[in-house]
Design a protein around this motif. Structure first.
Motif, PDB file in Angstrom:
ATOM      1  N   LEU A 140       0.807  -1.066   0.194  1.00  0.00           N
ATOM      2  CA  LEU A 140       0.149  -0.138   0.213  1.00  0.00           C
ATOM      3  C   LEU A 140       0.809   1.252  -0.146  1.00  0.00           C
ATOM      4  O   LEU A 140       1.858   1.360   1.026  1.00  0.00           O
ATOM      5  CB  LEU A 140      -1.078  -0.186   1.281  1.00  0.00           C
ATOM      6  N   ASP A 141       0.812   2.250  -0.962  1.00  0.00           N
ATOM      7  CA  ASP A 141       1.644   3.309  -0.921  1.00  0.00           C
ATOM      8  C   ASP A 141       0.712   4.463  -0.523  1.00  0.00           C
ATOM      9  O   ASP A 141      -0.429   4.291   0.327  1.00  0.00           O
ATOM     10  CB  ASP A 141       1.883   3.468  -2.496  1.00  0.00           C
ATOM     11  N   GLU A 142       1.079   5.815  -0.851  1.00  0.00           N
ATOM     12  CA  GLU A 142       0.234   6.909  -0.234  1.00  0.00           C
ATOM     13  C   GLU A 142      -1.199   6.642  -0.920  1.00  0.00           C
ATOM     14  O   GLU A 142      -2.097   7.373  -0.261  1.00  0.00           O
ATOM     15  CB  GLU A 142       0.992   8.237  -0.879  1.00  0.00           C
ATOM     16  N   GLU A 143      -1.198   6.402  -2.156  1.00  0.00           N
ATOM     17  CA  GLU A 143      -2.864   6.136  -2.542  1.00  0.00           C
ATOM     18  C   GLU A 143      -3.434   4.978  -2.040  1.00  0.00           C
ATOM     19  O   GLU A 143      -4.360   4.485  -2.553  1.00  0.00           O
ATOM     20  CB  GLU A 143      -2.726   6.242  -4.300  1.00  0.00           C
ATOM     21  N   HIS A 144      -2.729   4.333  -1.299  1.00  0.00           N
ATOM     22  CA  HIS A 144      -3.275   2.830  -0.700  1.00  0.00           C
ATOM     23  C   HIS A 144      -3.904   1.897  -1.538  1.00  0.00           C
ATOM     24  O   HIS A 144      -4.728   0.972  -1.380  1.00  0.00           O
ATOM     25  CB  HIS A 144      -4.698   3.234   0.057  1.00  0.00           C
ATOM     26  N   GLY A 145      -3.049   1.749  -2.717  1.00  0.00           N
ATOM     27  CA  GLY A 145      -3.124   0.617  -3.676  1.00  0.00           C
ATOM     28  C   GLY A 145      -4.264   0.500  -4.528  1.00  0.00           C
ATOM     29  O   GLY A 145      -4.552  -0.492  -4.644  1.00  0.00           O
ATOM     30  N   GLY A 146      -5.042   1.626  -4.482  1.00  0.00           N
ATOM     31  CA  GLY A 146      -6.505   1.643  -5.152  1.00  0.00           C
ATOM     32  C   GLY A 146      -7.412   0.872  -4.289  1.00  0.00           C
ATOM     33  O   GLY A 146      -8.629   0.868  -5.002  1.00  0.00           O
ATOM     34  N   LEU A 147      -7.216   0.780  -3.242  1.00  0.00           N
ATOM     35  CA  LEU A 147      -8.599   0.151  -2.409  1.00  0.00           C
ATOM     36  C   LEU A 147      -9.493   1.207  -1.861  1.00  0.00           C
ATOM     37  O   LEU A 147      -9.104   2.625  -2.072  1.00  0.00           O
ATOM     38  CB  LEU A 147      -7.814  -0.283  -1.062  1.00  0.00           C
ATOM     39  N   SER A 148     -10.653   0.889  -1.891  1.00  0.00           N
ATOM     40  CA  SER A 148     -11.918   1.810  -1.436  1.00  0.00           C
ATOM     41  C   SER A 148     -11.624   2.324  -0.055  1.00  0.00           C
ATOM     42  O   SER A 148     -10.969   1.556   0.476  1.00  0.00           O
ATOM     43  CB  SER A 148     -13.093   1.257  -1.951  1.00  0.00           C
ATOM     44  N   ALA A 149     -12.497   3.284   0.300  1.00  0.00           N
ATOM     45  CA  ALA A 149     -12.437   3.710   1.743  1.00  0.00           C
ATOM     46  C   ALA A 149     -13.014   2.407   2.325  1.00  0.00           C
ATOM     47  O   ALA A 149     -12.411   2.425   3.590  1.00  0.00           O
ATOM     48  CB  ALA A 149     -13.609   4.886   1.758  1.00  0.00           C
ATOM     49  N   GLY A 150     -13.977   2.053   1.910  1.00  0.00           N
ATOM     50  CA  GLY A 150     -14.917   0.626   2.643  1.00  0.00           C
ATOM     51  C   GLY A 150     -13.738  -0.364   2.970  1.00  0.00           C
ATOM     52  O   GLY A 150     -13.608  -0.971   4.000  1.00  0.00           O
ATOM     53  N   GLU A 151     -12.714  -0.692   1.959  1.00  0.00           N
ATOM     54  CA  GLU A 151     -12.006  -1.729   2.211  1.00  0.00           C
ATOM     55  C   GLU A 151     -10.669  -1.407   2.942  1.00  0.00           C
ATOM     56  O   GLU A 151     -10.190  -2.168   3.615  1.00  0.00           O
ATOM     57  CB  GLU A 151     -11.180  -1.916   0.592  1.00  0.00           C
TER      58      GLU A 151
END
Length: 628
Positions: free
Chosen positions: A524-535
């Protein structure tokens, strides 16, 4: 959730008793006093050897002049006879020049002696340069270690600062002090040790040699020094406030950039790019003006002092030529003295030019020391109480708290939660719900009343022991740069892979992680690897599940999760809550209908409490919230 420990530290020093910035900078170097002595000795050696160079070069010039003059004179005549003959012919000036050297009529230049002298000069310069090289290496080593320790001290300080400090200071401003200001301070200290020490030794050594060569010429040089120093001090005093403004505006600009970057999606969604650009331009303009003023004013120091020293150089050359013509000194001595005059002026000019960086460094140092002097959260008691095992009986007894002294928030609040009980805290925005959780975790200390954990006042416990018993999932999901497995394992250091996967399965994380190319090893990078807020929120729930704490504190922990997933998580959480005290802060009242106790807050006070059925039957504040 295990948070950072609260290392004990002495109370901050009162403002009136704080040492000056310069003393504190010097204090950074005190642990390396032995190496500083070595640096001083190497400076004396290197500069001393370099100072002998012009003197020996003057002797080499005298050898050449003596040889050339001697070769043009008739062999066999004595020096006295030649001088007398020149004076009879009216060549008094030439006679005076010849009288300053040891001529041997008829003999030419002594090339063997000249060669030996030049080899000695070369050796002196080589040894001096090597000494300076070693000195530079030691200076670099000292400065890097000192700044390394300073960064460690700052990092430890940040763990001891209360949450209120971060509430009132933008994150970019804090980062600017930790990074930009520390880097600028490092450059200043690096230059200071080499520049100041070298300049001091050089000035003292050059002055001593100039006094030996000619007291009159040395006095002429010394007359101009106070003028240059007073001029440099006056300009530096004017520049100092500008440098302070420069680094303050740098912090403000960094805070704005960090805020705009982290909120880029929101800014784009609301079409506020132009406003963000305008605000950046305003900050940039302020920084430009303060930086320009600081550099422009400090930039006057070099030309002003150089003008004084260049004027002095001309005076030395003119007066020296007159002294040679009168026979008071030799040509080689005047040549050496002119070189020494330049060497005497150069450190003054260098220090004057360096004063701008020095003023900038002091301004940065003040900002760093201001951070280190910030009031810390109260230290842990000398003999802290322990609660083992933690059963989870929590009692808020007549609690009073306010963020701002003149604005009460929570006043005389009492609340009890028994082990295994699910307590839901509801109420409108700003009622003080999240504040209760912050007080339980001791992110803030009470203004009045007590909070008891299993009958023990939490202020008598260490923050580490208290927080290790509480699992927190806040409405702001925090994930660090690392793999998904590492983010989940943050709740339990040393957790096995099987435990991590079990927690992920319980919190519905496993189903979407398996679909990722690298599974649990997805970084997970600064953009959180493309995960949604719920994930992302599910991962934080798995982290809390893995920790198996005695108390659960869920602050809007399912606000970004779909209804179906929330039902599954509620079922998993039911098994986790067994035997544990749980506090749930929620806006969606449908999610807390099964709570053992619902506490309704409004304007910092508990206005109602009871089960869902009891509160609905009362048809009061909760019923109106639920119906809305």
């Amino acid at each position: 959730m295990t948070l950072l420990a609260d290392p004990e530290a002495p109370a901050p020093v009162e403002e009136n008793h704080r040492p000056s910035t310069a003393k504190r900078l010097f204090g950074l170097l005190l642990p390396y006093r032995g190496k500083l002595v070595v640096i001083g000795l190497l400076a004396v050696v290197s500069i001393g050897l370099n100072l002998l160079g012009p003197l020996l070069l003057g002797r080499a010039t005298d050898l050449i002049v003596t040889g050339l003059v001697s070769r043009s004179l008739p062999a066999g005549a004595t020096e006295e006879e030649i001088l007398a003959r020149l004076r009879e012919q009216g060549e008094d000036t030439l006679a005076n020049v010849i009288s300053t050297v040891d001529v041997v009529p008829g003999q030419g230049v002594d090339f063997p002696a000249l060669g030996q002298l030049l080899m000695v000069i070369l050796g002196l310069y080589v040894i001096g340069s090597l000494s300076m090289l070693v000195q530079g290496r030691i200076v670099t080593n000292i400065v890097q270690h000192a700044v390394y320790r300073l960064r460690e001290e700052i990092d430890a300080k940040l763990t001891r600062l209360p949450l209120a400090y971060f509430d009132r200071n933008p994150r970019g401003e804090v980062l600017s002090r930790v990074s930009n200001d520390v880097d600028n301070l490092q450059r200043t200290v690096q230059l200071s040790i080499g520049q100041m020490l070298t300049s001091l030794v050089s000035v003292v050594g050059v002055l001593a040699i100039m006094l030996v060569i000619s007291v009159e010429l040395a006095v002429l040089v010394l007359v101009c020094v106070p003028i240059a120093l007073v001029l440099a001090a006056y300009i530096s005093k004017r520049a100092m406030p500008k440098f302070a403004q420069q680094w303050q505006s740098t912090g403000a600009l960094n805070a704005h950039v960090e805020e705009m970057y982290s909120g880029h999606a929101l800014i784009t969604a609301f079409g506020r790019q132009e406003q963000a650009v305008r605000e950046f331009a305003e900050h940039n303009e302020i920084m430009y003006r303060s930086s320009f003023s600081a550099q422009a004013i400090s930039g006057l120091i070099g030309p002003a002092t150089r003008f004084i020293t260049d004027l002095n150089y001309v005076l030395v050359a003119v007066v020296g030529a007159l002294r040679v013509a009168s026979g008071s000194v030799s040509i080689g001595d005047v040549q050496a003295f002119i070189q020494y005059s330049g060497m005497f002026s150069r450190p003054i000019i260098d220090v004057a030019n360096f004063s701008g960086q020095l003023q900038s460094g002091i301004a940065s140092a003040r900002r760093v020391f201001e951070l280190l002097d910030e009031p810390e959260q109260p230290p842990a008691p000398a003999e802290p109480a322990t609660v083992s095992p933690v059963r989870g009986h929590v009692e808020f007894s007549h609690v009073c708290f306010r963020y701002v002294p003149e604005k009460p928030l929570i006043d005389d609040l009492s609340l009890t939660a028994t082990p295994g009980q699910l307590v839901a805290i509801v109420g409108p925005t700003g009622a003080g719900k999240t504040t209760l959780g912050n007080l339980l975790l001791r992110f803030y200390d009470l203004d009045g009343g007590r909070i008891l954990l299993d009958g023990t006042d939490i202020t008598t416990m260490t923050r580490e022991d208290l927080r290790s018993a509480i699992g927190l999932v806040s409405q702001d999901t925090w994930l660090f740069e690392g793999t998904i497995a590492e983010n989940i394992a943050y709740g339990k250091p040393g957790a096995t892979r099987e435990e991590i996967i079990a927690a992920a399965q319980a919190m519905c994380v496993d189903r979407f992680v398996r679909a990722l190319p690298h599974g649990y090893d997805t970084v997970l990078d600064e953009e959180h690897g493309g995960l949604s807020a719920g994930e992302r929120q599910l991962i934080t729930l798995a982290r809390a599940f893995l920790a198996q704490p005695a108390i659960l504190l869920l602050d809007e922990a399912t606000s970004s999760i779909d209804t179906r997933t929330e039902v599954l998580i509620q079922q998993a959480m039911a098994s986790l809550r067994a035997g544990r005290t749980s506090f749930v802060i929620a806006h969606r009242l449908s999610t807390i209908r099964n709570a053992d106790l619902i506490v309704v807050m409004d304007q910092g006070a508990v206005v109602e409490r009871g089960t869902h059925e009891e509160l609905m039957a009362a048809n009061g504040f909760y019923a109106r919230l639920y119906s809305a």
